[in-house]
Scaffold this motif. Structure first.
Motif, mmCIF file in Angstrom:
data_model
loop_
_atom_site.group_PDB
_atom_site.id
_atom_site.type_symbol
_atom_site.label_atom_id
_atom_site.label_comp_id
_atom_site.label_asym_id
_atom_site.label_seq_id
_atom_site.Cartn_x
_atom_site.Cartn_y
_atom_site.Cartn_z
ATOM 1 N N ALA A 1 -2.152 2.158 -9.752
ATOM 2 C CA ALA A 1 -2.971 1.992 -8.550
ATOM 3 C C ALA A 1 -4.458 2.033 -8.890
ATOM 4 C CB ALA A 1 -2.628 3.081 -7.540
ATOM 5 N N ALA A 2 -4.830 2.905 -9.823
ATOM 6 C CA ALA A 2 -6.241 3.017 -10.191
ATOM 7 C C ALA A 2 -6.747 1.756 -10.868
ATOM 8 C CB ALA A 2 -6.441 4.224 -11.107
ATOM 9 N N VAL A 3 -5.964 1.207 -11.786
ATOM 10 C CA VAL A 3 -6.381 -0.008 -12.490
ATOM 11 C C VAL A 3 -6.432 -1.191 -11.523
ATOM 12 C CG1 VAL A 3 -5.695 -1.675 -14.255
ATOM 13 C CG2 VAL A 3 -5.620 0.766 -14.753
ATOM 14 N N GLY B 1 -7.156 -1.042 -8.436
ATOM 15 C CA GLY B 1 -8.390 -0.861 -7.677
ATOM 16 C C GLY B 1 -9.622 -1.260 -8.461
ATOM 17 N N GLN B 2 -9.623 -0.992 -9.760
ATOM 18 C CA GLN B 2 -10.778 -1.349 -10.588
ATOM 19 C C GLN B 2 -11.045 -2.845 -10.577
ATOM 20 O OE1 GLN B 2 -9.432 0.623 -14.268
ATOM 21 N NE2 GLN B 2 -11.340 1.807 -14.239
ATOM 22 N N PHE B 3 -9.998 -3.644 -10.597
ATOM 23 C CA PHE B 3 -10.175 -5.083 -10.736
ATOM 24 C C PHE B 3 -10.054 -5.856 -9.423
ATOM 25 C CE2 PHE B 3 -9.133 -3.623 -14.991
ATOM 26 C CZ PHE B 3 -10.116 -4.263 -15.727
ATOM 27 N N ARG B 4 -9.515 -5.220 -8.388
ATOM 28 C CA ARG B 4 -9.343 -5.925 -7.124
ATOM 29 C C ARG B 4 -10.177 -5.344 -5.994
ATOM 30 N NH1 ARG B 4 -2.936 -7.375 -6.155
ATOM 31 N NH2 ARG B 4 -2.727 -8.848 -7.894
ATOM 32 N N ASN B 5 -10.963 -4.326 -6.281
ATOM 33 C CA ASN B 5 -11.606 -3.580 -5.207
ATOM 34 C C ASN B 5 -12.442 -4.463 -4.288
ATOM 35 O OD1 ASN B 5 -12.340 -0.945 -3.942
ATOM 36 N ND2 ASN B 5 -14.385 -1.618 -4.527
ATOM 37 N N ASP B 6 -13.231 -5.385 -4.851
ATOM 38 C CA ASP B 6 -14.098 -6.217 -4.013
ATOM 39 C C ASP B 6 -13.275 -7.051 -3.037
ATOM 40 O OD1 ASP B 6 -16.267 -5.181 -5.322
ATOM 41 O OD2 ASP B 6 -16.660 -6.976 -6.537
ATOM 42 N N ALA B 7 -12.226 -7.705 -3.551
ATOM 43 C CA ALA B 7 -11.398 -8.537 -2.686
ATOM 44 C C ALA B 7 -10.632 -7.696 -1.673
ATOM 45 C CB ALA B 7 -10.425 -9.368 -3.522
ATOM 46 N N ILE B 8 -10.103 -6.549 -2.121
ATOM 47 C CA ILE B 8 -9.366 -5.667 -1.212
ATOM 48 C C ILE B 8 -10.263 -5.171 -0.091
ATOM 49 C CG2 ILE B 8 -8.281 -3.393 -1.037
ATOM 50 C CD1 ILE B 8 -7.033 -3.941 -3.806
ATOM 51 N N CYS C 1 0.938 -11.252 -4.636
ATOM 52 C CA CYS C 1 1.795 -10.403 -5.461
ATOM 53 C C CYS C 1 1.199 -10.246 -6.866
ATOM 54 C CB CYS C 1 3.197 -10.998 -5.547
ATOM 55 S SG CYS C 1 4.058 -11.084 -3.946
ATOM 56 N N ASP C 2 1.694 -9.265 -7.599
ATOM 57 C CA ASP C 2 1.125 -8.914 -8.899
ATOM 58 C C ASP C 2 1.720 -9.700 -10.056
ATOM 59 O OD1 ASP C 2 -0.313 -6.976 -7.496
ATOM 60 O OD2 ASP C 2 1.286 -5.501 -7.758
ATOM 61 N N TYR C 3 2.923 -10.206 -9.875
ATOM 62 C CA TYR C 3 3.573 -11.024 -10.897
ATOM 63 C C TYR C 3 4.420 -12.045 -10.164
ATOM 64 C CZ TYR C 3 5.439 -12.047 -15.565
ATOM 65 O OH TYR C 3 5.748 -12.653 -16.769
ATOM 66 N N ARG C 4 4.408 -13.305 -10.674
ATOM 67 C CA ARG C 4 5.035 -14.407 -9.926
ATOM 68 C C ARG C 4 5.954 -15.210 -10.819
ATOM 69 N NH1 ARG C 4 -1.116 -15.512 -9.268
ATOM 70 N NH2 ARG C 4 -1.618 -13.535 -8.244
ATOM 71 N N ILE C 5 7.189 -15.337 -10.379
ATOM 72 C CA ILE C 5 8.203 -16.105 -11.090
ATOM 73 C C ILE C 5 8.707 -17.175 -10.144
ATOM 74 C CG2 ILE C 5 10.442 -16.007 -12.258
ATOM 75 C CD1 ILE C 5 9.743 -12.888 -12.534
ATOM 76 N N TYR D 1 -1.676 -7.362 -1.090
ATOM 77 C CA TYR D 1 -2.676 -7.443 -2.157
ATOM 78 C C TYR D 1 -3.202 -6.063 -2.550
ATOM 79 C CZ TYR D 1 -6.132 -9.868 -5.018
ATOM 80 O OH TYR D 1 -6.863 -10.346 -6.073
ATOM 81 N N SER D 2 -3.241 -5.151 -1.586
ATOM 82 C CA SER D 2 -3.769 -3.813 -1.860
ATOM 83 C C SER D 2 -2.669 -2.804 -2.182
ATOM 84 C CB SER D 2 -4.574 -3.315 -0.651
ATOM 85 O OG SER D 2 -3.747 -3.221 0.503
ATOM 86 N N SER D 3 -1.425 -3.260 -2.275
ATOM 87 C CA SER D 3 -0.309 -2.354 -2.529
ATOM 88 C C SER D 3 -0.532 -1.530 -3.791
ATOM 89 C CB SER D 3 0.992 -3.150 -2.684
ATOM 90 O OG SER D 3 2.009 -2.339 -3.253
ATOM 91 N N PRO D 4 -0.368 -0.210 -3.709
ATOM 92 C CA PRO D 4 -0.464 0.607 -4.919
ATOM 93 C C PRO D 4 0.747 0.437 -5.834
ATOM 94 C CG PRO D 4 0.157 1.977 -3.052
ATOM 95 C CD PRO D 4 -0.152 0.618 -2.499
ATOM 96 N N LYS D 5 1.804 -0.148 -5.294
ATOM 97 C CA LYS D 5 3.015 -0.384 -6.080
ATOM 98 C C LYS D 5 3.002 -1.803 -6.638
ATOM 99 C CE LYS D 5 5.715 2.482 -2.900
ATOM 100 N NZ LYS D 5 6.959 2.595 -2.092
#
Length: 253
Positions: free
Chosen positions: A205-207, A209-216, A114-118, A89-93
Motif C-alpha cells: 500500500a505504501a509503494v 501511494g508513492q507512485f500513484r498519489n497524485d492521480a489518486i 487494476c494493478d496487473y492485467r492479463i 485505483y486506490s485499492s491498498p490490495k
C-alpha cells in the motif's frame, strides 16, 4: 438474472461481472459493481481478481440504454463510474484484471484501474477506448486513470483514433501485461494474485501511494466534490446519434 458478485476464495477475492448484453455498463450493473468492489475491499482477502463471463470482460456502456437516460440518471451513472474507478485505483490490495474477452470503453478503463492485467489472445476479441466514436466522453476518474497508466502517444492513438484493436496491439502498447489463451486467463490471473498476495500488505500500500498519489488524490477530489465536468451535459444529441454497437467494428490488426 444479471448479477455482479464477489466471492472469497481464501486469500483471493473474485469479482465476476455478469450482465447481458456482453457485461455492458448500465445504472444497475454499475451499482452492483460498486457493491462488489466495496465487499472485496472490506473482506479479509489479500488480493482481488476481476473477470467477466463467456467472451466478454466488459463491453463498455450499454449504447442502447445509456444515451436514453434522463439527466438525473446520467449524473448518477457518472458518479458511480468515478467511484468505481477511484476505489479500484486506490485499492491498498493488489487487484488483477482477468480480461477474458471484449474490453471496450468503460471495460478497458476498469482493467487500467487494476494493478496487473492479463487479456485473452485472439483477433476476434475487441479492445479499445472508443468513447469518441460512441458519443459518450470519458468520466473524469477514468480519464485520470488513462492518462496515468498509458504513454502519451498511446493515449492519443487509443482515444482519438478511437477504434477497437486486437490482443497483440493492446499488448504491444503495454495496456495489458500478458496475453494468454482465452481458457487460461482466469487461471493465470489467480496465480498472479496468489503471488502478489504474498507481498507485505503495508509495504504494498505504501509503494502504491508513492507512485500513484497524485492521480489518486485527483480521483478522490472528484468523487468527494462530485465535480465531474460532464455533470452538466454528458451525452450530447450528436452522441445519441453515434451510440450504436461498437463491437460490430472489426478490431484493427
Amino acid at each position: 438474472m444479471n448479477t455482479t458478485t464477489f466471492e472469497s476464495r481464501g486469500e483471493i477475492g473474485l469479482i465476476r461481472i455478469d450482465h447481458t448484453p456482453r457485461n455492458s455498463v448500465t445504472l444497475d450493473s454499475a451499482e452492483q459493481f460498486l457493491t462488489a468492489i466495496t465487499q472485496a475491499m472490506n473482506s479479509s482477502c489479500k488480493a482481488v481478481v476481476i473477470t467477466g463471463t463467456d467472451d466478454s470482460f466488459c463491453a463498455g456502456m450499454n449504447l442502447k440504454e445509456v444515451p436514453n437516460y434522463t439527466p438525473e440518471q446520467q449524473c448518477r451513472l457518472l458518479e458511480l463510474a468515478n467511484k468505481n474507478i477511484c476505489t479500484l485505483y486506490s485499492s491498498p490490495k493488489p487487484v488483477i484484471a482477468a480480461v477474458n474477452g471484449h474490453a471496450v470503453g468503460a471495460g478497458l478503463t476498469i482493467a487500467l484501474a487494476c494493478d496487473y492485467r492479463i487479456a485473452a489472445d485472439g483477433d476476434h476479441f475487441a479492445y479499445g477506448l472508443t468513447e469518441a466514436r460512441a458519443g459518450i466522453p470519458f468520466p473524469a476518474c477514468p480519464a485520470v486513470a488513462v492518462r496515468a497508466e498509458l504513454a502519451p502517444q498511446d493515449v492519443r492513438f487509443l482515444t482519438l483514433y478511437s477504434k477497437n484493436v486486437n490482443a497483440r496491439q493492446i499488448h504491444s502498447r503495454r495496456v495489458v501485461d500478458e496475453i494468454v489463451p482465452h481458457d487460461q486467463v482466469l487461471e493465470r490471473a489467480i496465480a498472479v494474485a496468489e503471488d502478489m498476495a504474498s507481498i507485505p500488505a503495508d509495504s504494498y500500500a505504501a509503494v502504491k501511494g508513492q507512485f500513484r498519489n497524485d492521480a489518486i488524490q485527483k480521483m478522490k477530489d472528484i468523487v468527494a466534490n462530485n465535480s465531474d465536468p460532464m455533470m452538466s451535459k454528458w451525452v450530447s444529441d450528436s452522441g445519441m446519434d453515434a451510440a450504436d454497437s461498437m463491437l460490430s467494428q472489426k478490431p484493427q490488426a
